[in-house]
Write an enzyme that holds these catalytic residues in place. Structure first.
Site, mmCIF file in Angstrom:
data_model
loop_
_atom_site.group_PDB
_atom_site.id
_atom_site.type_symbol
_atom_site.label_atom_id
_atom_site.label_comp_id
_atom_site.label_asym_id
_atom_site.label_seq_id
_atom_site.Cartn_x
_atom_site.Cartn_y
_atom_site.Cartn_z
ATOM 1 N N CYS A 161 0.803 -1.229 0.000
ATOM 2 C CA CYS A 161 0.000 0.000 0.000
ATOM 3 C C CYS A 161 0.836 1.279 0.000
ATOM 4 O O CYS A 161 0.279 2.376 -0.082
ATOM 5 C CB CYS A 161 -0.945 -0.009 1.198
ATOM 6 S SG CYS A 161 -1.872 -1.558 1.315
ATOM 7 N N HIS A 289 -3.054 7.421 6.654
ATOM 8 C CA HIS A 289 -3.255 6.143 5.968
ATOM 9 C C HIS A 289 -4.645 5.608 6.317
ATOM 10 O O HIS A 289 -5.364 5.134 5.445
ATOM 11 C CB HIS A 289 -2.162 5.155 6.359
ATOM 12 C CG HIS A 289 -2.197 3.887 5.582
ATOM 13 N ND1 HIS A 289 -2.131 3.860 4.205
ATOM 14 C CD2 HIS A 289 -2.317 2.592 5.978
ATOM 15 C CE1 HIS A 289 -2.186 2.603 3.785
ATOM 16 N NE2 HIS A 289 -2.300 1.814 4.831
ATOM 17 N N HIS A 323 -9.848 1.681 0.187
ATOM 18 C CA HIS A 323 -8.397 1.528 0.180
ATOM 19 C C HIS A 323 -7.981 1.081 -1.216
ATOM 20 O O HIS A 323 -8.243 -0.049 -1.624
ATOM 21 C CB HIS A 323 -7.976 0.490 1.219
ATOM 22 C CG HIS A 323 -6.506 0.432 1.448
ATOM 23 N ND1 HIS A 323 -5.589 1.058 0.626
ATOM 24 C CD2 HIS A 323 -5.765 -0.185 2.412
ATOM 25 C CE1 HIS A 323 -4.368 0.820 1.069
ATOM 26 N NE2 HIS A 323 -4.456 0.070 2.150
#
Length: 397
Positions: A161, A289, A323
């Protein structure tokens, strides 16, 4: 480090195609999440799907690269005049002096899934899927190099990520070493079964829209996105927003769980501040995040509380996009850049009942204020962490 100019940028996600659509969604606090309608077998969850990908056609000269991931990349490249800006840089510096550095976590594995679902009785792939280039991790960057007609260094970064955040660091190093005069950075990831069922097997997927930093959060919503930016030396665009610094760390604490004290995340954050010549008090906004997983959010909230004064604003925007995995770094970098450009601190969508661990830094609803310096956090599996620092042109570090 010597700051770099961000001379162009664009993003396409569940919020819409291009920066205007993204800003409108942020201003209206409008989520792009929807009930899952993409997996080959029912999985009850919410996703951040991009409209228009199936209707996007690649130019005939690029037909060999056709797959859903590269269609999303092409859709993203065609927003905000980005193709023209890259073309101008190519003309100015030469095709061999422009780097292409893209992040992805699954590339075009969705096409490989399709090929395996359609195996012939002898176990062979169907003829239309016998295109090795789209079944490789480098598919995205290979396609983009052909689409942009670039001949400089071409690199795929796949660090989960943090992938499309770490490309900014790679670009800075290439520019500093004089290997190139400009760099296209970005990332693309698309929804597919490997992603949806893989994260579900880890018991990380929420059956509801994700709720970052909410006391009752119960998992992530997965999205897809494409984003790109063009980096050049300051002399090329003195009034453009700037990449002030970046930080990277790899704590390797666990394959999928963050370090309980946020060790790697803190190393990346402090590295970014040091490289940018910033004190924590100079940071106006942090795009967190904030995935809505139990452990990630708790660790990140604690890190913010112990590092920044209450005047620094912070929020997660994954309630808008889901996400987006390997594309999360670039999409959230563009949100940080829009925060600077438009004086908008996006609200932490989905956090209706704030977790008590969250301090006074959190912006639960939109705030309009001047933002001179913005950070963007991207923390990946395996402790692959990155933090980017952006600033308005002329703001002193």
């Amino acid at each position: 480090m010597t700051p770099l100019a961000v001379t162009a940028y664009t993003a396409t996600s569940a919020m819409g195609s291009g920066l205007a659509a993204q800003l409108d969604a942020l201003e209206r606090a409008r989520s792009g999440l929807r009930p899952n309608d993409i997996s080959s077998a029912p999985l009850a969850c919410w996703i951040g799907r991009v409209d228009g990908v199936e209707d996007t056609a690649l130019p005939a000269a690029l037909a060999a690269w056709d797959c859903r991931n590269n269609r999303l990349a092409w859709l993203g490249l065609n927003q905000d005049g980005f193709l023209d800006r890259v073309g101008a840089a190519r003309a100015r510096y030469g095709a061999a002096r422009v780097a292409l550095l893209l992040g992805t976590s699954t590339a075009s594995i969705g096409a490989t899934e399709e090929a395996y679902r359609r195996l012939d009785p002898d176990g062979g792939m169907p003829d239309d899927m016998l295109r090795p280039a789209i079944h490789a991790p480098h598919s995205l960057a290979g396609f983009a190099a052909a689409a942009l007609d670039l001949e400089g260094p071409c690199l795929t970064v796949s660090t989960a990520c943090s992938s499309s955040a770490k490309v900014f660091a790679s670009a800075e190093r290439m520019l500093r070493l004089g290997l190139v005069d400009a760099a296209v950075v970005g990332g693309v990831d698309t929804l597919c079964d490997s992603v949806l069922f893989g994260f579900n097997a880890l018991e990380l997927v929420s059956p509801e829209p994700c709720r970052p930093f909410d006391a009752a959060r119960n998992g992530i919503s997965i999205g897809e996105a494409a984003g790109f930016a063009l980096l050049e030396r300051i002399e090329a665009a003195p009034d453009a927003p700037r990449l002030l610094g970046y930080g990277e760390a790899s704590d390797a604490h666990h394959m999928s769980t963050p370090h309980p004290d946020g060790l790697g995340a803190e190393l990346a954050l402090r590295d970014a501040l040091a490289r940018a010549g910033l004190d924590a008090a100079q940071v106006d906004y942090i795009n967190l995040h904030g995935t809505a997983s139990l452990k990630n959010d708790a660790v990140e909230a604690a890190l913010v509380s112990r590092t920044f004064p209450a005047t620094t604003r912070a929020s997660s925007t994954k309630g808008y996009t889901g996400h987006t995995l390997g594309a999360a770094g670039i999409v959230e970098a563009t949100i940080a850049l829009q925060a600077i450009e438009h004086g908008l601190v996006p609200g932490n969508l989905g956090g209706d009942t704030p977790d008590p661990i969250c301090g006074a830094h959190f912006a639960w609803r939109n705030e309009h204020r001047r933002v001179d310096v913005a950070l963007s956090n991207s923390f990946g599996f395996g402790g692959n962490n990155a933090c980017l620092a952006f600033a308005r042109a002329g703001s002193a570090a």
